[in-house]
Scaffold this motif. Structure first.
Motif, PDB file in Angstrom:
ATOM      1  N   VAL A   1      15.378 -15.748  -5.849  1.00 57.65           N
ATOM      2  CA  VAL A   1      15.844 -16.926  -6.587  1.00 57.65           C
ATOM      3  C   VAL A   1      17.369 -17.028  -6.611  1.00 57.65           C
ATOM      4  N   GLY A   2      18.062 -15.965  -7.058  1.00 57.44           N
ATOM      5  CA  GLY A   2      19.514 -16.022  -7.201  1.00 57.44           C
ATOM      6  C   GLY A   2      20.215 -16.059  -5.851  1.00 57.44           C
ATOM      7  N   TYR A   3      21.055 -17.063  -5.641  1.00 55.62           N
ATOM      8  CA  TYR A   3      21.706 -17.227  -4.339  1.00 55.62           C
ATOM      9  C   TYR A   3      23.217 -17.007  -4.412  1.00 55.62           C
ATOM     10  N   ASP A   4      23.665 -16.237  -5.408  1.00 52.80           N
ATOM     11  CA  ASP A   4      25.101 -15.973  -5.533  1.00 52.80           C
ATOM     12  C   ASP A   4      25.621 -15.078  -4.412  1.00 52.80           C
ATOM     13  N   ASN A   5      24.716 -14.492  -3.624  1.00 54.18           N
ATOM     14  CA  ASN A   5      25.153 -13.664  -2.485  1.00 54.18           C
ATOM     15  C   ASN A   5      25.330 -14.489  -1.212  1.00 54.18           C
ATOM     16  N   ILE A   6      25.207 -15.806  -1.304  1.00 55.74           N
ATOM     17  CA  ILE A   6      25.312 -16.681  -0.144  1.00 55.74           C
ATOM     18  C   ILE A   6      26.514 -17.613  -0.308  1.00 55.74           C
ATOM     19  N   ASP A   7      27.299 -17.787   0.750  1.00 60.89           N
ATOM     20  CA  ASP A   7      28.441 -18.710   0.740  1.00 60.89           C
ATOM     21  C   ASP A   7      27.889 -20.133   0.879  1.00 60.89           C
ATOM     22  N   ILE A   8      27.559 -20.733  -0.252  1.00 64.88           N
ATOM     23  CA  ILE A   8      26.926 -22.056  -0.273  1.00 64.88           C
ATOM     24  C   ILE A   8      27.871 -23.127   0.262  1.00 64.88           C
ATOM     25  N   ASP A   9      29.154 -23.030  -0.070  1.00 61.77           N
ATOM     26  CA  ASP A   9      30.111 -24.055   0.378  1.00 61.77           C
ATOM     27  C   ASP A   9      30.186 -24.114   1.895  1.00 61.77           C
ATOM     28  N   THR A  10      30.193 -22.946   2.544  1.00 60.79           N
ATOM     29  CA  THR A  10      30.251 -22.921   4.007  1.00 60.79           C
ATOM     30  C   THR A  10      28.946 -23.445   4.601  1.00 60.79           C
ATOM     31  N   ALA A  11      27.826 -23.079   4.001  1.00 60.42           N
ATOM     32  CA  ALA A  11      26.540 -23.594   4.482  1.00 60.42           C
ATOM     33  C   ALA A  11      26.524 -25.119   4.435  1.00 60.42           C
ATOM     34  N   ARG A  12      27.015 -25.666   3.332  1.00 58.93           N
ATOM     35  CA  ARG A  12      27.059 -27.129   3.193  1.00 58.93           C
ATOM     36  C   ARG A  12      27.983 -27.736   4.246  1.00 58.93           C
ATOM     37  N   GLU A  13      29.128 -27.105   4.453  1.00 59.29           N
ATOM     38  CA  GLU A  13      30.099 -27.585   5.449  1.00 59.29           C
ATOM     39  C   GLU A  13      29.506 -27.593   6.859  1.00 59.29           C
ATOM     40  N   LEU A  14      28.700 -26.581   7.170  1.00 57.01           N
ATOM     41  CA  LEU A  14      28.121 -26.458   8.508  1.00 57.01           C
ATOM     42  C   LEU A  14      26.815 -27.227   8.670  1.00 57.01           C
ATOM     43  N   GLY A  15      26.329 -27.797   7.579  1.00 56.59           N
ATOM     44  CA  GLY A  15      25.065 -28.537   7.646  1.00 56.59           C
ATOM     45  C   GLY A  15      23.843 -27.638   7.729  1.00 56.59           C
ATOM     46  N   ILE A  16      23.973 -26.394   7.258  1.00 55.73           N
ATOM     47  CA  ILE A  16      22.852 -25.451   7.242  1.00 55.73           C
ATOM     48  C   ILE A  16      22.136 -25.581   5.898  1.00 55.73           C
ATOM     49  N   LYS A  17      20.847 -25.874   5.939  1.00 57.50           N
ATOM     50  CA  LYS A  17      20.085 -25.951   4.700  1.00 57.50           C
ATOM     51  C   LYS A  17      19.936 -24.553   4.093  1.00 57.50           C
ATOM     52  N   VAL A  18      19.923 -24.488   2.764  1.00 55.07           N
ATOM     53  CA  VAL A  18      19.680 -23.235   2.042  1.00 55.07           C
ATOM     54  C   VAL A  18      18.517 -23.473   1.087  1.00 55.07           C
ATOM     55  N   ALA A  19      17.562 -22.571   1.091  1.00 60.11           N
ATOM     56  CA  ALA A  19      16.393 -22.686   0.212  1.00 60.11           C
ATOM     57  C   ALA A  19      16.137 -21.368  -0.491  1.00 60.11           C
ATOM     58  N   ARG A  20      15.289 -21.410  -1.495  1.00 62.61           N
ATOM     59  CA  ARG A  20      14.889 -20.209  -2.230  1.00 62.61           C
ATOM     60  C   ARG A  20      13.440 -20.373  -2.661  1.00 62.61           C
ATOM     61  N   THR A  21      12.861 -19.302  -3.186  1.00 60.10           N
ATOM     62  CA  THR A  21      11.472 -19.365  -3.666  1.00 60.10           C
ATOM     63  C   THR A  21      11.487 -19.405  -5.192  1.00 60.10           C
ATOM     64  N   THR A  22      11.807 -20.573  -5.714  1.00 60.70           N
ATOM     65  CA  THR A  22      11.996 -20.743  -7.157  1.00 60.70           C
ATOM     66  C   THR A  22      10.774 -20.254  -7.937  1.00 60.70           C
ATOM     67  N   GLY A  23      11.028 -19.347  -8.877  1.00 65.64           N
ATOM     68  CA  GLY A  23       9.970 -18.864  -9.762  1.00 65.64           C
ATOM     69  C   GLY A  23       9.034 -17.839  -9.162  1.00 65.64           C
ATOM     70  N   SER A  24       9.202 -17.526  -7.864  1.00 65.59           N
ATOM     71  CA  SER A  24       8.231 -16.655  -7.195  1.00 65.59           C
ATOM     72  C   SER A  24       8.210 -15.237  -7.745  1.00 65.59           C
ATOM     73  N   ASN A  25       9.364 -14.767  -8.228  1.00 69.22           N
ATOM     74  CA  ASN A  25       9.416 -13.379  -8.695  1.00 69.22           C
ATOM     75  C   ASN A  25       9.440 -13.274 -10.218  1.00 69.22           C
ATOM     76  N   ALA A  26       9.148 -14.365 -10.907  1.00 72.37           N
ATOM     77  CA  ALA A  26       9.316 -14.383 -12.360  1.00 72.37           C
ATOM     78  C   ALA A  26       8.470 -13.331 -13.063  1.00 72.37           C
ATOM     79  N   LEU A  27       7.188 -13.262 -12.718  1.00 69.30           N
ATOM     80  CA  LEU A  27       6.321 -12.304 -13.407  1.00 69.30           C
ATOM     81  C   LEU A  27       6.621 -10.858 -13.005  1.00 69.30           C
TER      82      LEU A  27
END
Length: 321
Positions: free
Chosen positions: A76-102
């Motif tokens: 879930v947490g994507y603080d280890n990914i350079d989101i700004d650069t991904a956006r600049e390069l047009g690379i989509k970023v996804a996560r598995t929201t809620g998958s590890n909650a339990l």
């Protein structure tokens, strides 16, 4: 031609085989075999899709992925990914929201109990041949009936609250936008300020994302505000806790104990002072790992890649950018 998925984290051949068993038709999978940006730049170069678990993914690594369409966070947490650069390069970023909650919520309760009752300490001492019943580092406490402060009340925090119901705990929670009265009643929780949580809670449990606002949220001042009999549990991100201040607080017995599954630097360096404390439980970022949660999470990541492969949007729940 098959499309290539690369797992940027190092993994065992056995785990890689388990991933390949779940691969959709038309995809192949490779994975990291060494640490560091240079290796990741090599293995991402020809990848159509990448998966990042715990490794940091810098802008330089993303720029090396000339064919990369999607970077998927395993979790879930994507603080280890350079989101700004991904956006600049047009690379989509996804996560598995809620998958590890339990899984994370269950692990959190395990850390609470271990810290309150010195379970890990007793285990280690007995393996050394020491019967430590009368030589524990401090008093032990039950979880039942205690006040627990949950900092960050998303899917994980809510599951922690549900699991704590059986212990008869008073549950305070911190969240930027409080729940409705009906939701609070259903979960048996009460919204509180950080000051109230720090002063009233017997257990402070962290489940907030790492942001500029939450970096070093728990520092020397926070430890001084907590009860001397309280314990801190961190299954959020290492940077939420000032680790130097935690070491000082635990050595001075300003709080009774703590349990950590995440750290500012991972893997935790072997010379870390955190490893010298007898009132601290440490685990190596294990909270989200559960064999019975493996296949559902992996299938969900692969399904998101199939969406992109077919020119379809990633489901809004999982899309980051």
């Amino acid at each position: 031609m098959p499309e290539t998925i690369v797992l940027l984290d190092m993994t065992t051949p056995q785990r890689a085989d388990r991933l390949r068993e779940l691969l959709p038709e038309g995809f192949v999978l490779t994975h990291g075999t060494a640490r560091g940006d240079e290796h990741m730049k090599e293995i991402i170069a020809e990848a159509d899709y990448a998966i990042a678990g715990q490794v940091p993914v810098s802008g330089d690594v993303l720029r090396a992925g000339k064919k990369l369409k999607l970077l998927h966070k395993w979790g879930v947490g994507y603080d280890n990914i350079d989101i700004d650069t991904a956006r600049e390069l047009g690379i989509k970023v996804a996560r598995t929201t809620g998958s590890n909650a339990l899984p994370v919520a269950e692990f959190t309760l395990g850390l609470m109990l271990s810290s309150l009752r010195f379970i890990a300490y007793g285990h280690e001492e007995l393996k050394k041949g020491h019967w430590a019943t009368g030589k524990l580092p401090g008093d032990t406490y039950m979880l039942s009936g205690k006040t627990v402060g949950v900092v960050g009340f998303g899917a994980i925090g809510k599951n922690v609250a549900r699991l704590l119901k059986g212990f008869g705990c008073t549950i305070l929670y911190s969240k930027r936008t409080p729940l409705s009265a009906a939701e609070e009643a259903e979960l048996g929780v009460r919204h509180a300020t950080m000051a109230e949580i720090l002063s009233q809670a017997d257990v402070v449990s962290l489940h907030c994302p790492l942001t500029p606002e939450t970096t070093n949220l728990i520092d020397a001042a926070a430890f001084k505000a907590m009860k001397k009999t309280a314990v801190l549990v961190n299954c959020a991100r290492g940077g939420v806790v000032n680790e130097a201040d935690l070491v000082d607080a635990l050595r001075a017995r300003e709080i009774a104990g703590a349990a950590m599954d995440v750290y500012a630097v991972e893997p935790l360096p072997p010379e870390s002072e955190l490893l010298t404390l007898d009132n601290l439980v440490v685990t190596p970022h294990l909270a989200a790992m559960a064999a019975d949660n493996f296949a559902p999470t992996v299938k969900r990541m692969f399904a998101n890649m199939q969406h992109v492969s077919r020119g379809e949007p990633v489901p809004p729940l999982d899309l980051v950018v």
